[in-house]
Design a protein around this motif. Structure first.
Motif, PDB file in Angstrom:
ATOM      1  N   GLY A  45       0.782  -1.417   0.033  1.00 13.62           N
ATOM      2  CA  GLY A  45      -0.039  -0.482   0.116  1.00 13.62           C
ATOM      3  C   GLY A  45       0.674   1.507  -0.475  1.00 13.62           C
ATOM      4  N   VAL A  46       2.080   1.417   0.730  1.00 15.20           N
ATOM      5  CA  VAL A  46       2.757   2.429   0.663  1.00 15.20           C
ATOM      6  C   VAL A  46       3.592   2.459  -0.670  1.00 15.20           C
ATOM      7  N   ASN A  47       3.482   1.278  -1.402  1.00 13.82           N
ATOM      8  CA  ASN A  47       4.903   1.405  -2.453  1.00 13.82           C
ATOM      9  C   ASN A  47       3.877   2.016  -3.532  1.00 13.82           C
ATOM     10  N   LEU A  88       8.865   9.161  -8.143  1.00 14.41           N
ATOM     11  CA  LEU A  88       8.250   9.111  -6.542  1.00 14.41           C
ATOM     12  C   LEU A  88       7.373  10.448  -6.767  1.00 14.41           C
ATOM     13  N   THR A  89       6.245  10.244  -6.343  1.00 15.69           N
ATOM     14  CA  THR A  89       5.414  10.721  -5.321  1.00 15.69           C
ATOM     15  C   THR A  89       5.403  11.970  -4.595  1.00 15.69           C
ATOM     16  N   GLN A  90       5.013  12.795  -4.386  1.00 19.81           N
ATOM     17  CA  GLN A  90       5.234  13.764  -3.183  1.00 19.81           C
ATOM     18  C   GLN A  90       5.253  13.107  -1.921  1.00 19.81           C
ATOM     19  N   PHE A  91       4.398  11.754  -1.252  1.00 18.99           N
ATOM     20  CA  PHE A  91       4.718  11.274  -0.909  1.00 18.99           C
ATOM     21  C   PHE A  91       5.098  10.751  -0.732  1.00 18.99           C
ATOM     22  N   GLY A  92       6.113   9.759  -1.938  1.00 26.33           N
ATOM     23  CA  GLY A  92       7.084   9.040  -1.725  1.00 26.33           C
ATOM     24  C   GLY A  92       8.562   9.494  -1.686  1.00 26.33           C
ATOM     25  N   ALA A 112       4.679  -4.627  13.187  1.00 27.07           N
ATOM     26  CA  ALA A 112       4.184  -5.560  11.737  1.00 27.07           C
ATOM     27  C   ALA A 112       4.041  -4.175  10.787  1.00 27.07           C
ATOM     28  N   ALA A 113       2.883  -3.364  11.231  1.00 29.68           N
ATOM     29  CA  ALA A 113       2.617  -2.904  10.135  1.00 29.68           C
ATOM     30  C   ALA A 113       3.845  -1.878   9.812  1.00 29.68           C
ATOM     31  N   VAL A 114       4.026  -0.696  11.072  1.00 28.68           N
ATOM     32  CA  VAL A 114       5.524   0.171  11.144  1.00 28.68           C
ATOM     33  C   VAL A 114       6.443  -0.553  10.602  1.00 28.68           C
ATOM     34  N   MET A 115       6.469  -1.695  10.264  1.00 28.51           N
ATOM     35  CA  MET A 115       8.023  -2.646  10.098  1.00 28.51           C
ATOM     36  C   MET A 115       7.717  -2.772   8.375  1.00 28.51           C
ATOM     37  N   SER A 175       8.834  -1.345   2.787  1.00 26.39           N
ATOM     38  CA  SER A 175       8.746  -0.880   1.344  1.00 26.39           C
ATOM     39  C   SER A 175       9.788   0.122   0.567  1.00 26.39           C
ATOM     40  N   THR A 176      10.935  -0.065   0.785  1.00 25.11           N
ATOM     41  CA  THR A 176      11.749   0.685  -0.127  1.00 25.11           C
ATOM     42  C   THR A 176      12.023  -0.612  -0.567  1.00 25.11           C
ATOM     43  N   LEU A 177      11.810  -1.281  -0.032  1.00 27.70           N
ATOM     44  CA  LEU A 177      12.529  -2.841  -1.008  1.00 27.70           C
ATOM     45  C   LEU A 177      11.952  -3.402  -2.044  1.00 27.70           C
ATOM     46  N   LEU A 178      10.613  -2.449  -1.917  1.00 24.71           N
ATOM     47  CA  LEU A 178      10.165  -2.621  -3.470  1.00 24.71           C
ATOM     48  C   LEU A 178      10.569  -1.387  -4.596  1.00 24.71           C
TER      49      LEU A 178
END
Length: 258
Positions: A48-50, A70-74, A117-120, A125-128
């Protein structure tokens, strides 16, 4: 059936071997269920974050990183100082577990684990961004197969792994120190060595932690609430073994984005 004299979760008493075996299977199933739920939460959050952080529309991309817009969020998440908060937030949860676990209820411990787990997942998400999605999925299944085999061996072996556990913990300390050093020098051969050793250490810890959890059930004297908390603690231990082995394997086998 011969009785098994052992204090178990339901309290002190005489239990048959079949009752002990059934209770142990139920306990380990609870550990694995919590762990799998944690992994599922991490995967969904990472995906979802990705999706929010990347875009294929060049007009919406703030910056291009490794061929990915990358979007502004990214940009804020991966390239601003916020990235340090995302990277270190899981560590804060580990400290919270270490210092507050005894005072938490079982439900609070489980909720904290799922929040961790959610924070992890946000951190992972950086791995993607760094690796191709196909290689991330491929290495995930390789890790799952290896983890399952190692955990099964740790559960079924009659050999004590306590000596190996002490050695692995010392190796983990050395691995952390080497990783910190390489953050500053960025030497590729050292990183390769760290990844290989990291896979071996967390492979061993998977078997060791599984056996340790089994022994905690067999020789512990916990009531239902304490047993539920131990189940969450066990899920956290195995979750960390899985995630770390996955990341080190991905460093060795993953295909990087250009």
């Amino acid at each position: 059936m011969q009785p098994y004299q052992q204090n178990q979760y339901a309290g002190a008493g005489v239990k048959t071997a079949a009752e002990v075996d059934q209770g142990l299977r139920a306990f380990m199933l609870g550990v694995y269920n919590n762990m799998i739920l944690g992994l599922a939460i991490s995967a969904l959050v990472a995906l979802g974050v990705n999706m929010l952080a990347t875009t294929s529309d060049a007009s919406q991309a703030v910056v291009n990183f490794r061929g990915i817009g990358l979007t502004q969020f990214g940009y804020a998440l991966y390239m601003s100082p916020l990235k340090w908060f995302v990277a270190l937030a899981p560590l804060a949860f580990i400290f919270l577990f270490s210092f507050r676990m005894d005072k938490m209820s079982a439900s609070a411990a489980r909720g904290t684990f799922f929040a961790f787990a959610a924070v992890m997942g946000a951190s992972l998400s950086t791995l993607l961004i760094v690796f191709t999605g196909a290689s991330v999925v491929q290495v995930f299944f390789i890790t799952a197969a290896a983890f399952g085999s190692l955990s099964l061996w740790g559960y079924t072996t009659n050999r004590s792994l306590s000596g190996m556990g002490s050695f692995l913990i010392m190796g983990l300390v050395g691995l952390i120190l080497a990783s910190l050093v390489n953050m500053f020098i960025g030497w590729a051969p050292l990183q390769f060595g760290i990844s290989v050793i990291g896979v071996l250490i967390f492979a061993g810890l998977t078997a060791y932690d599984t056996q340790k959890l089994k022994e905690m059930y067999l020789y512990g004297n916990f009531d239902g609430e304490a047993a539920a908390k131990i189940s969450v603690y066990g899920a956290l231990q195995l979750y960390l073994d899985f995630i770390n082995m996955f990341q080190f394997l991905l460093s060795l086998l993953g295909n990087r984005n250009n």
